[in-house]
Scaffold this motif. Sequence first.
Motif, mmCIF file in Angstrom:
data_model
loop_
_atom_site.group_PDB
_atom_site.id
_atom_site.type_symbol
_atom_site.label_atom_id
_atom_site.label_comp_id
_atom_site.label_asym_id
_atom_site.label_seq_id
_atom_site.Cartn_x
_atom_site.Cartn_y
_atom_site.Cartn_z
ATOM 1 N N ARG A 184 -2.887 -14.580 12.379
ATOM 2 C CA ARG A 184 -4.161 -15.118 12.876
ATOM 3 C C ARG A 184 -3.958 -15.751 14.255
ATOM 4 O O ARG A 184 -4.777 -15.626 15.142
ATOM 5 C CB ARG A 184 -4.712 -16.141 11.885
ATOM 6 N N HIS A 185 -2.832 -16.409 14.433
ATOM 7 C CA HIS A 185 -2.576 -17.050 15.727
ATOM 8 C C HIS A 185 -1.832 -16.135 16.704
ATOM 9 O O HIS A 185 -2.227 -15.996 17.858
ATOM 10 C CB HIS A 185 -1.780 -18.346 15.537
ATOM 11 N N PHE A 186 -0.755 -15.518 16.224
ATOM 12 C CA PHE A 186 0.116 -14.782 17.156
ATOM 13 C C PHE A 186 -0.303 -13.320 17.327
ATOM 14 O O PHE A 186 0.165 -12.642 18.221
ATOM 15 C CB PHE A 186 1.574 -14.825 16.673
ATOM 16 N N GLY A 187 -1.163 -12.832 16.403
ATOM 17 C CA GLY A 187 -1.561 -11.426 16.450
ATOM 18 C C GLY A 187 -0.760 -10.603 15.458
ATOM 19 O O GLY A 187 0.303 -11.025 15.005
ATOM 20 N N GLY A 188 -1.304 -9.447 15.106
ATOM 21 C CA GLY A 188 -0.612 -8.621 14.117
ATOM 22 C C GLY A 188 -0.975 -7.150 14.266
ATOM 23 O O GLY A 188 -1.863 -6.790 15.035
ATOM 24 N N LEU A 189 -0.248 -6.335 13.524
ATOM 25 C CA LEU A 189 -0.437 -4.882 13.588
ATOM 26 C C LEU A 189 -1.014 -4.368 12.279
ATOM 27 O O LEU A 189 -0.782 -4.961 11.230
ATOM 28 C CB LEU A 189 0.920 -4.202 13.792
ATOM 29 N N LYS A 190 -1.727 -3.267 12.352
ATOM 30 C CA LYS A 190 -2.243 -2.647 11.122
ATOM 31 C C LYS A 190 -1.265 -1.597 10.637
ATOM 32 O O LYS A 190 -0.683 -0.860 11.453
ATOM 33 C CB LYS A 190 -3.579 -1.965 11.430
ATOM 34 N N LEU A 191 -1.125 -1.513 9.308
ATOM 35 C CA LEU A 191 -0.233 -0.498 8.740
ATOM 36 C C LEU A 191 -0.995 0.823 8.664
ATOM 37 O O LEU A 191 -1.610 1.155 7.649
ATOM 38 C CB LEU A 191 0.227 -0.948 7.344
ATOM 39 N N ASN A 235 0.862 -1.168 0.000
ATOM 40 C CA ASN A 235 0.000 0.000 0.000
ATOM 41 C C ASN A 235 0.915 1.239 0.000
ATOM 42 O O ASN A 235 1.361 1.720 1.033
ATOM 43 C CB ASN A 235 -0.889 -0.019 1.254
ATOM 44 N N GLN A 236 1.218 1.692 -1.234
ATOM 45 C CA GLN A 236 2.219 2.767 -1.403
ATOM 46 C C GLN A 236 1.821 4.024 -0.639
ATOM 47 O O GLN A 236 2.669 4.709 -0.087
ATOM 48 C CB GLN A 236 2.364 3.106 -2.894
ATOM 49 N N LYS A 237 0.503 4.285 -0.592
ATOM 50 C CA LYS A 237 0.042 5.522 0.041
ATOM 51 C C LYS A 237 0.365 5.504 1.545
ATOM 52 O O LYS A 237 0.969 6.433 2.071
ATOM 53 C CB LYS A 237 -1.471 5.669 -0.169
ATOM 54 N N SER A 238 0.014 4.379 2.192
ATOM 55 C CA SER A 238 0.304 4.275 3.630
ATOM 56 C C SER A 238 1.798 4.354 3.870
ATOM 57 O O SER A 238 2.261 5.001 4.808
ATOM 58 C CB SER A 238 -0.188 2.944 4.201
ATOM 59 N N LEU A 239 2.549 3.691 2.983
ATOM 60 C CA LEU A 239 3.989 3.623 3.167
ATOM 61 C C LEU A 239 4.641 4.999 3.014
ATOM 62 O O LEU A 239 5.513 5.381 3.796
ATOM 63 C CB LEU A 239 4.569 2.633 2.151
ATOM 64 N N THR A 240 4.184 5.758 2.006
ATOM 65 C CA THR A 240 4.751 7.090 1.783
ATOM 66 C C THR A 240 4.524 7.971 3.015
ATOM 67 O O THR A 240 5.385 8.755 3.406
ATOM 68 C CB THR A 240 4.086 7.745 0.544
ATOM 69 N N LEU A 241 3.376 7.788 3.638
ATOM 70 C CA LEU A 241 3.092 8.575 4.834
ATOM 71 C C LEU A 241 3.910 8.082 6.030
ATOM 72 O O LEU A 241 4.350 8.869 6.866
ATOM 73 C CB LEU A 241 1.606 8.461 5.193
#
Length: 311
Positions: free
Chosen positions: A98-105, A16-22
């Motif tokens: 799904r098992h260990f958990g994750g973060l949102k970009l 997701n280039q937009k999120s990444l650029t920010l």
Amino acid sequence: MKKIAVFNPNAGKGLNQKSLTLLIPAFNQAGIDVWISRAKHDIENRIREWCDNHPLEEVCFIVSGGDGTMHEAVNGAAGHKHTVFASIPAGSGNDFARHFGGLKLDMNLLQHLSRLHSEDQDLITYSMIKERVAVSNMGAGFDAEVAYSANRSKIKKLLNKLSAGKLVYVVFLIQQLLVFKPYSLTIIADRREKQFKRVWFTTISNQPYYGGGMKIAPNADTKDGLLDVTVVHGLSRIKFLLVFLSVFKGSHVTFKEVYQVRSARVNCIADRDVRVHADGEDNGLLPAGQALSAQIAADKIRVAGQLALDE
Ligand SMILES: Nc1ncnc2c1ncn2[C@@H]1O[C@H](COP(=O)(O)OP(=O)(O)OP(=O)(O)O)[C@@H](O)[C@H]1O
């Protein structure tokens, strides 16, 4: 602790280039390095190089990708004693998160990173041609053939772009259902030897999920020091399909053709060459008569992932 964010632009729908650029300037300001992989194996090689050069430094690798990306990252850091992993699930399956958990970009990522709680978890170590590790699961047979065909197919990218990446597995599941030749298997687990005929697949699980949310080993526990082995055998093609679909709910375990055993180590020997995957990544063919050996690794993996996956 040093933090390095690693992105696989080939996973899932792509970056997701937009999120990444920010985010990149914010990451840099917070002292977090950002690596974007250029090719397959790049993540594994760069992490290995960093770990070799910083054997005593504590590091958190924040890995954006799917299960294959996490497989590369964990193999790159194998043997480095001061590593923590966090996942930004961005693949098609995302069973690790799904098992260990994750973060949102998103813009809250940095704040979440500072609050993450990390824990030691089991890891699988296995040897085929060389010694490697797998974090979620590995397996031999039908599922490995489906993953192999799906990952090589051109339609995967297209379906990922349409947010329908999982459909590719359905396509190749049907194709393999028509052509797959079951094999005979000897397994040695929990100090017992057992033989099976007409085996469709064998899965060695560290955690419950595989294949993008299928609950293959519903009771697998990543802290019990044991692998959950599943052998699906002795089924006609039609009944196999029924059993395979029931894996989504975990109700396959009620079929008499599904054998499960828990063991700290397992050896699997097939009567013909069988394709093997580890965390959904192709590991080539296990030659007939040669043992696939897997066991709980002596070293744990440290995972920071207390935030739930929001899907
Ligand atoms: N820059 C790159 N170009 C091409 N392939 C890459 C690159 N970086 C990593 N890879 C490879 O991309 C593949 C796909 O990554 P990954 O498995 O994480 O995504 P996915 O298949 O969409 O998700 P999942 O495994 O959760 O279904 C992996 O085999 C990985 O080795």
